[in-house]
Design a protein around this motif. Structure first.
Motif, PDB file in Angstrom:
ATOM      1  N   GLN A 132       0.968  -1.503  -0.019  1.00  0.00           N
ATOM      2  CA  GLN A 132      -0.051  -0.110  -0.067  1.00  0.00           C
ATOM      3  C   GLN A 132       1.190   0.702  -0.161  1.00  0.00           C
ATOM      4  O   GLN A 132       0.133   2.134  -0.742  1.00  0.00           O
ATOM      5  CB  GLN A 132      -1.482   0.281   1.389  1.00  0.00           C
ATOM      6  N   ILE A 133       1.850   1.351   0.503  1.00  0.00           N
ATOM      7  CA  ILE A 133       3.057   2.672   0.617  1.00  0.00           C
ATOM      8  C   ILE A 133       3.403   2.982  -0.619  1.00  0.00           C
ATOM      9  O   ILE A 133       3.702   3.443  -1.381  1.00  0.00           O
ATOM     10  CB  ILE A 133       3.305   2.297   2.196  1.00  0.00           C
ATOM     11  N   VAL A 187      10.917  12.237  -1.921  1.00  0.00           N
ATOM     12  CA  VAL A 187       9.870  12.333  -0.869  1.00  0.00           C
ATOM     13  C   VAL A 187      10.377  13.195   0.453  1.00  0.00           C
ATOM     14  O   VAL A 187      11.333  12.726   1.296  1.00  0.00           O
ATOM     15  CB  VAL A 187       9.186  11.571  -0.595  1.00  0.00           C
ATOM     16  N   ALA A 188       9.873  13.900   0.970  1.00  0.00           N
ATOM     17  CA  ALA A 188       9.972  13.509   2.601  1.00  0.00           C
ATOM     18  C   ALA A 188       9.248  12.888   3.119  1.00  0.00           C
ATOM     19  O   ALA A 188       8.294  12.882   2.967  1.00  0.00           O
ATOM     20  CB  ALA A 188       9.508  15.151   2.908  1.00  0.00           C
ATOM     21  N   VAL A 189       9.870  12.260   4.020  1.00  0.00           N
ATOM     22  CA  VAL A 189       9.134  11.303   5.052  1.00  0.00           C
ATOM     23  C   VAL A 189       9.324  12.377   6.672  1.00  0.00           C
ATOM     24  O   VAL A 189      10.361  11.574   7.195  1.00  0.00           O
ATOM     25  CB  VAL A 189       9.717   9.675   4.810  1.00  0.00           C
ATOM     26  N   ARG A 190       7.832  11.786   7.110  1.00  0.00           N
ATOM     27  CA  ARG A 190       7.863  12.822   8.482  1.00  0.00           C
ATOM     28  C   ARG A 190       6.976  12.233   9.432  1.00  0.00           C
ATOM     29  O   ARG A 190       6.046  11.747   9.323  1.00  0.00           O
ATOM     30  CB  ARG A 190       6.959  14.563   7.846  1.00  0.00           C
ATOM     31  N   SER A 191       7.541  11.957  10.695  1.00  0.00           N
ATOM     32  CA  SER A 191       6.984  11.681  11.288  1.00  0.00           C
ATOM     33  C   SER A 191       5.298  12.437  12.428  1.00  0.00           C
ATOM     34  O   SER A 191       5.906  13.714  11.785  1.00  0.00           O
ATOM     35  CB  SER A 191       7.705  11.205  13.110  1.00  0.00           C
ATOM     36  N   SER A 192       4.285  12.091  12.666  1.00  0.00           N
ATOM     37  CA  SER A 192       3.413  12.570  13.228  1.00  0.00           C
ATOM     38  C   SER A 192       2.327  12.040  14.446  1.00  0.00           C
ATOM     39  O   SER A 192       1.818  10.572  13.903  1.00  0.00           O
ATOM     40  CB  SER A 192       2.533  12.930  11.742  1.00  0.00           C
ATOM     41  N   VAL A 236      11.742   4.250   1.095  1.00  0.00           N
ATOM     42  CA  VAL A 236      10.007   4.884   1.213  1.00  0.00           C
ATOM     43  C   VAL A 236       9.398   4.071   2.820  1.00  0.00           C
ATOM     44  O   VAL A 236       9.347   4.422   3.346  1.00  0.00           O
ATOM     45  CB  VAL A 236       9.189   5.846   0.862  1.00  0.00           C
ATOM     46  N   VAL A 237       9.010   2.467   2.157  1.00  0.00           N
ATOM     47  CA  VAL A 237       9.128   1.978   3.590  1.00  0.00           C
ATOM     48  C   VAL A 237       9.655   1.708   4.063  1.00  0.00           C
ATOM     49  O   VAL A 237       9.798   1.377   5.201  1.00  0.00           O
ATOM     50  CB  VAL A 237       9.042   0.633   2.728  1.00  0.00           C
ATOM     51  N   GLU A 238      11.354   2.357   4.369  1.00  0.00           N
ATOM     52  CA  GLU A 238      12.422   1.349   4.482  1.00  0.00           C
ATOM     53  C   GLU A 238      12.474   2.905   5.860  1.00  0.00           C
ATOM     54  O   GLU A 238      12.492   2.797   6.801  1.00  0.00           O
ATOM     55  CB  GLU A 238      13.837   1.336   4.481  1.00  0.00           C
ATOM     56  N   ALA A 239      12.374   4.301   5.349  1.00  0.00           N
ATOM     57  CA  ALA A 239      12.523   5.956   5.882  1.00  0.00           C
ATOM     58  C   ALA A 239      10.647   5.471   7.155  1.00  0.00           C
ATOM     59  O   ALA A 239      11.212   6.115   8.043  1.00  0.00           O
ATOM     60  CB  ALA A 239      11.926   6.312   5.129  1.00  0.00           C
ATOM     61  N   VAL A 240       9.519   4.843   6.604  1.00  0.00           N
ATOM     62  CA  VAL A 240       8.516   4.575   7.161  1.00  0.00           C
ATOM     63  C   VAL A 240       8.391   4.089   8.812  1.00  0.00           C
ATOM     64  O   VAL A 240       7.728   4.368   9.302  1.00  0.00           O
ATOM     65  CB  VAL A 240       7.039   4.135   6.734  1.00  0.00           C
ATOM     66  N   ALA A 283       1.788   8.684  12.811  1.00  0.00           N
ATOM     67  CA  ALA A 283       1.684   8.094  12.040  1.00  0.00           C
ATOM     68  C   ALA A 283       2.522   8.965  10.912  1.00  0.00           C
ATOM     69  O   ALA A 283       3.529   9.871  11.363  1.00  0.00           O
ATOM     70  CB  ALA A 283       0.184   9.304  11.308  1.00  0.00           C
ATOM     71  N   VAL A 284       2.871   8.683   9.719  1.00  0.00           N
ATOM     72  CA  VAL A 284       4.024   9.418   8.411  1.00  0.00           C
ATOM     73  C   VAL A 284       3.345   9.786   7.501  1.00  0.00           C
ATOM     74  O   VAL A 284       2.601   9.163   6.389  1.00  0.00           O
ATOM     75  CB  VAL A 284       4.781   7.953   8.444  1.00  0.00           C
ATOM     76  N   PRO A 285       3.375  11.291   6.869  1.00  0.00           N
ATOM     77  CA  PRO A 285       3.485  11.948   6.133  1.00  0.00           C
ATOM     78  C   PRO A 285       3.689  11.510   4.918  1.00  0.00           C
ATOM     79  O   PRO A 285       5.087  12.032   5.711  1.00  0.00           O
ATOM     80  CB  PRO A 285       2.978  13.377   6.366  1.00  0.00           C
ATOM     81  N   VAL A 286       3.435  11.783   4.171  1.00  0.00           N
ATOM     82  CA  VAL A 286       5.100  11.656   2.736  1.00  0.00           C
ATOM     83  C   VAL A 286       4.775  12.156   2.124  1.00  0.00           C
ATOM     84  O   VAL A 286       3.288  12.369   1.299  1.00  0.00           O
ATOM     85  CB  VAL A 286       5.137   9.671   2.313  1.00  0.00           C
TER      86      VAL A 286
END
Length: 185
Positions: free
Chosen positions: A88-89, A101-106, A133-137, A166-169
């Motif tokens: 899904q990611i 992309v920026a992979v950000r913690s929320s 991206v999956v690894e950064a999440v 949650a993780v905004p990308v």
């Protein structure tokens, strides 16, 4: 999304949604929900191990706090993301158009009136590629257990396993200027 969605998308995700609704130019993106993080913990079986590691921790013992933090983060970073979640990611990243992309913690307990967890979890910039991206999440999920975040939650009376992330990308923008603004009402 908006403020009412904080339990699902975290404080940063909710604020990004509010800005988007106000037609402030926010880079496009998607959010890996806090529910997805919770599913990861449940499906991987990590929840009881993390709870055990935190249960008898003396938060004022800095050396032990650092050791437990590193152990939990290592467990999360070394546990594979379930294939359905990873797929899904990756799909959302492709729909965003690939590229950096920026992979950000929320976290779900950030930007609250009674506590501010600003800067306690990780953000990764210029991430390129589905696997990356999956690894950064997953690394953002792990950052929920930075020593300073564990201490702050304990100090403010938050139950560790009740706080999710949650993780905004978002698509990266190459800005000529940037800044941070904090407000206090």
């Amino acid at each position: 999304v908006g403020k009412k969605d904080t339990p699902t998308v975290g404080g940063k995700g909710a604020n990004l949604g509010e800005m988007t609704q106000a037609q402030i130019p926010v880079p496009p993106g998607f959010i890996v929900t806090a529910h997805t993080y919770t599913r990861f913990l449940e499906q991987s079986g990590l929840r009881p191990t993390i709870q055990e590691l935190l249960s008898s921790l003396d938060y004022n013992d800095s050396a032990r706090l650092q050791k437990v933090s590193e152990e939990i983060k290592s467990l999360i970073r070394s546990t594979p993301v379930p294939e359905q979640i990873a797929a899904q990611i990756k799909k959302a990243y492709r729909q965003l158009g690939d590229g950096p992309v920026a992979v950000r913690s929320s976290a779900t307990a950030e930007d609250l009136s009674e506590a501010s967890f600003a800067g306690q979890q990780s953000t990764f910039l210029n991430v390129v590629g589905e696997e990356e991206v999956v690894e950064a999440v997953r690394a953002c999920w792990a950052s929920l257990f930075e020593a300073r975040a564990i201490f702050y939650r304990a100090d403010k009376g938050f139950e560790h396993m009740e706080v999710a992330i949650a993780v905004p990308v978002q698509r990266m923008v190459q800005s000529s200027r940037s800044g941070v603004m904090f407000t206090l009402e």
